[in-house]
Design an enzyme around this catalytic site. Structure first.
Site: not given
Ligand code: GLA
Length: 382
Positions: A31, A34, A121, A123, A167
């Protein structure tokens, strides 16, 4: 869902649309790694966004959101970012224009069952569905990775969140019964079979939607960059936290900025944890994987500080339950879901107990979803 959206579209626009499905995602572990060039381990799930699209002969963009029972109309030259549902659709149009593609008007109906604000996710699923559908109807010849990058840019510019690539990548490239280990630096990826043998992935939705999520997310990115800036003068080859060791943090960051140190320490540990967690998954060592998920929660809560009392409650409530191998908050943070690996026959009882305890302790309703993995973005036949 497919019949419904097809019917909605033909009723409004009297023609047959192209229908595209793009799923939500979970992330097993890795987490906030990325955007630090690290690794992630997401999977696409059986909750998805659907768009029905057909191109028009003029430059009008005609949108209808089934979930909100709301229409919106604009033109290709007239698009603007906003705080509303259509910003994720128009953000893709904006990217296509910026990249020099010749986009005309289109009719679009959107529907889906990815709960918004739950950290699944929704979006990204909207952005990927729209990019994929417009690529088809306008015959733009974009490949999936180009669309993923475009969706990420749309989130930066039209939603104001400086998100990483996880995501959109997970939504676009998902594969049934698999998680994807993605190297966010090289964008190389590997499908890993998600064999949970008698266990299932269960999401407990805290139903907390913190307004802090996007602003604090951007602050975390800056804190990671601040850590790099303290190390770079001593190690010029360090480009991101992917290249950093705990020793470097102890030497150059801790004496200067304790807060930045804690943020960076979490990331460095998480990148390392993910690598060994992938080995656990491949070898079927689910207990070991589960323990790492609990450790990730601890780090996200204490060092990275993106949890909240409700998510901490949900993670702690299952920690010593022998039917739960691992649990942690998932996604950007400050609300949304915890992801849990739970023994199949214990799911009903656990959900009921947790529902009651959560209501008593936090005064909130809990929602539970048992998730299956699914394929990534693609065309659906009516
Ligand atoms: C959100 C962001 C991702 C990632 C997560 C945390 O979902 O959109 O890119 O950074 O948080 O891991």
């Amino acid at each position: 869902m497919i019949q419904k959206i097809s019917q909605l579209f033909t009723e409004r626009f009297s023609e047959q649309p192209l229908i595209v499905r793009s799923p939500g995602r979970v992330n097993i572990i890795g987490e906030h790694t990325d955007y630090n060039d690290g690794f992630v381990l997401p999977a696409a799930i059986d909750k998805a966004v659907y768009v029905a699209v057909a191109k028009r002969d003029d430059d009008t963009i005609n949108l209808f959101a089934a979930n909100f029972n709301e229409a919106f109309e604009t033109t290709v030259p007239g698009i603007q970012p906003s705080q509303l549902w259509h910003t994720y659709i128009l953000g893709i149009v904006d990217q296509l224009i910026k990249q020099g593609h010749n986009i005309g008007g289109f009719n679009l109906v959107i529907d889906g069952d990815v709960p918004a604000g739950a950290g699944l996710s929704s979006s990204a699923a909207v952005e990927c569905a729209v990019a994929f559908a417009l690529n088809e109807v306008f015959k733009l010849n974009l490949n999936k990775m180009q669309m993923v990058k475009m969706a990420q840019q749309a989130e930066h510019t039209y939603a104001g969140v400086q998100c990483g690539i996880m995501d959109m990548f997970a939504s676009m490239f998902g594969k049934k019964d698999h998680a994807i280990k993605l190297d966010c630096r090289s964008l190389d990826y590997e499908y890993i079979p998600l064999q949970l043998e008698g266990y299932k992935l269960v999401l407990f939705n805290s139903n907390v939607k913190h307004s802090l999520a996007s602003s604090e997310y951007n602050v975390r990115r800056q804190q990671c960059e601040a850590g790099i800036a303290l190390i770079q003068p001593h190690h010029p080859r360090v480009k991101s936290l992917r290249d950093v060791s705990l020793q470097m943090l102890n030497e150059y960051v801790q004496p200067k900025d304790e807060l930045v140190y804690r943020r960076c320490k979490f990331i460095v540990e998480e990148i390392e944890r993910l690598t060994t967690a992938c080995d656990d998954l491949k070898q079927g060592h689910l207990h070991s994987l589960g323990n790492k998920m609990f450790a990730t929660h601890e780090g996200l809560s204490k060092d990275y500080a993106v949890s909240c009392k409700e998510l901490d409650f949900l993670a702690a409530a299952v920690k010593n339950n022998p039917a739960v191998l691992g649990a942690r908050m998932m996604g950007g943070g400050f609300g949304g879901c915890t992801i849990n690996i739970v023994k199949e026959e214990a799911i009903d009882q656990l959900t009921e107990t947790l529902y009651n305890n959560y209501k008593t302790a936090m005064g909130m309703e809990l929602a539970a979803y048992i998730v299956q993995t699914s394929a990534g973005t693609g065309i659906e036949k009516v």
